[in-house]
Design a protein around this motif. Structure first.
Motif, PDB file in Angstrom:
ATOM      1  N   PRO A 233       0.829  -1.210   0.000  1.00 40.51           N
ATOM      2  CA  PRO A 233       0.000   0.000   0.000  1.00 40.51           C
ATOM      3  C   PRO A 233       0.857   1.250   0.000  1.00 40.51           C
ATOM      4  O   PRO A 233       1.892   1.326   0.653  1.00 40.51           O
ATOM      5  N   GLY A 234       0.414   2.253  -0.761  1.00 42.17           N
ATOM      6  CA  GLY A 234       1.108   3.534  -0.754  1.00 42.17           C
ATOM      7  C   GLY A 234       2.365   3.518  -1.591  1.00 42.17           C
ATOM      8  O   GLY A 234       2.729   2.538  -2.226  1.00 42.17           O
TER       9      GLY A 234
ATOM     10  N   ARG B 171       2.287  17.561   8.993  1.00 49.40           N
ATOM     11  CA  ARG B 171       1.146  17.086   9.777  1.00 49.40           C
ATOM     12  C   ARG B 171       0.905  15.591   9.560  1.00 49.40           C
ATOM     13  O   ARG B 171       0.610  14.861  10.511  1.00 49.40           O
ATOM     14  N   VAL B 172       1.016  15.137   8.323  1.00 51.43           N
ATOM     15  CA  VAL B 172       0.861  13.714   8.040  1.00 51.43           C
ATOM     16  C   VAL B 172       1.952  12.911   8.751  1.00 51.43           C
ATOM     17  O   VAL B 172       1.688  11.851   9.322  1.00 51.43           O
TER      18      VAL B 172
ATOM     19  N   ALA C 114      -1.468  11.895   0.393  1.00 49.12           N
ATOM     20  CA  ALA C 114      -0.030  11.819   0.642  1.00 49.12           C
ATOM     21  C   ALA C 114       0.534  10.418   0.508  1.00 49.12           C
ATOM     22  O   ALA C 114       1.614  10.226  -0.064  1.00 49.12           O
ATOM     23  N   ILE C 115      -0.165   9.406   1.047  1.00 54.41           N
ATOM     24  CA  ILE C 115       0.420   8.065   1.066  1.00 54.41           C
ATOM     25  C   ILE C 115      -0.522   6.974   0.576  1.00 54.41           C
ATOM     26  O   ILE C 115      -0.226   5.792   0.686  1.00 54.41           O
ATOM     27  N   ALA C 116      -1.675   7.379   0.048  1.00 55.49           N
ATOM     28  CA  ALA C 116      -2.590   6.460  -0.642  1.00 55.49           C
ATOM     29  C   ALA C 116      -3.194   5.390   0.260  1.00 55.49           C
ATOM     30  O   ALA C 116      -3.603   4.331  -0.224  1.00 55.49           O
TER      31      ALA C 116
ATOM     32  N   ALA D 253      -6.281   2.269   8.010  1.00 55.06           N
ATOM     33  CA  ALA D 253      -5.497   1.220   7.351  1.00 55.06           C
ATOM     34  C   ALA D 253      -4.026   1.339   7.722  1.00 55.06           C
ATOM     35  O   ALA D 253      -3.344   0.328   7.923  1.00 55.06           O
ATOM     36  N   TYR D 254      -3.530   2.563   7.824  1.00 53.50           N
ATOM     37  CA  TYR D 254      -2.130   2.759   8.216  1.00 53.50           C
ATOM     38  C   TYR D 254      -1.896   2.205   9.616  1.00 53.50           C
ATOM     39  O   TYR D 254      -0.905   1.502   9.860  1.00 53.50           O
TER      40      TYR D 254
END
Length: 324
Positions: free
Chosen positions: A202-203, A272-273, A309-311, A316-317
């Motif tokens: 992912p991402g 921020r992410v 930013a990271i899809a 999920a992250y």
């Protein structure tokens, strides 16, 4: 899924990145093992090669036993170029470049792992192609070889017969994609399960690198970034930031973009992410609290920023990367 043997060369050199070699090789070796369990012939003949003779020393201090460079009349299905800190010296070797250009013509496909793209670029093999390399060297690759279309985020890119991958472990992702192309989804998934990795991660690589890249290019704005990181939930408008560095708003935006390659708004979102990623991975704070603490305001704003930013979504992250 034909049972034809595919000769796969992995090109190495002194100071090669060990995982650039061992990661993809293990993927193909595992494919051979799983096919054997099905009573089928091994699909890959794996050969680690080098111009230096019978061995090279990796940058990790572990030596690799290698075969000499094959001649043009020796069949090659796939040519895989590893990366590492020795890639620039390899790219300055005219005999190696000449061999590479000839061999690439004969190969069904050519691929690079991490900074291995620099060797392919030096040989003129990537001109006009979409390519990726390690996030820390994407800008350098684009600057040195303007005929390339360099993209910083993908884990790997396929453009015609040429494949390039991002940093280091992305070589495993690339190899799994090659196995899937050759042997189908089910076998590639079985290899991924055997190695306990994602078949399709992912991402992109920016999920681990965007803020680091921003910090590396910060220059005169390093102190400002440090202050922003400590005040993510504060008013971070252009007016506030410009006043903090003693510039007019217009001058600040212009100089900031020139220095970092980003707009202030985009940089703040990255910071921020990054902060939200740490909280999601290291704490059990509710996602709504994470959003508030990192300056997103609402959970939905955080979700949109994460996807951009990271899809992946924040939930999920957390499921994939949170500590036990």
């Amino acid at each position: 899924m034909p049972d034809t043997l595919k000769t796969l060369y992995v090109l190495t050199f002194p100071d090669v990145q060990l995982l650039d070699v061992s990661g993809p090789v293990q993927v193909f070796a595992s494919a051979n093992e799983l096919m054997a369990k099905q009573g089928r012939a091994a699909p890959y003949s794996l050969k680690v090669i080098a111009a230096e003779g019978s061995s090279v020393m990796s940058s990790a201090g572990l030596g690799l036993i290698t075969l000499p460079l094959p001649t043009a009349d020796q069949p090659c299905d796939t040519l895989l170029i590893a990366g590492g800190r020795g890639i620039d010296a390899a790219a300055d070797n005219p005999q190696l470049l000449n061999w590479l250009q000839i061999q690439a013509l004969n190969a069904r496909r050519v691929a690079s792992v991490c900074s291995g793209a620099f060797l392919l670029a030096a040989g003129g093999l990537l001109d006009g192609k979409r390519v990726v390399t390690h996030w820390s060297r994407c800008a350098e690759l684009a600057r040195r070889y303007p005929a390339l279309h360099v993209e910083a985020d993908p884990i790997f890119i396929n453009d015609g017969k040429l494949w390039t991958s991002a940093g280091i472990t992305a070589g495993i992702d690339l190899a799994l994609a090659l196995v899937e192309e050759d042997l189908g989804h089910d076998l590639a998934l079985a290899v991924a399960r055997h190695l306990v990795v994602f078949l399709k991660r992912p991402g992109g690589q920016s999920q681990f690198s965007a803020t680091l890249a921003l910090q590396n290019n910060a220059g005169r704005f390093s102190e400002l970034h440090a202050w922003i990181a400590e005040n993510l939930s504060a008013d971070l408008s252009v007016a506030v930031l410009a006043e903090r560095v003693g510039m007019s708003e217009r001058s600040f935006v212009r100089h900031y973009r020139a220095q970092t390659g980003s707009t202030p708004a985009r940089a703040i979102e990255q910071l921020r992410v990054e902060a939200a990623r740490r909280l999601l991975g290291d704490t059990v704070l509710p996602i709504k609290r994470v959003a508030s603490r990192c300056g997103f305001g609402t959970e939905e704003t955080l979700r949109r920023s994460f996807l951009r930013a990271i899809a992946v979504t924040p939930q999920a992250y957390r499921e994939r990367f949170a500590a036990e």
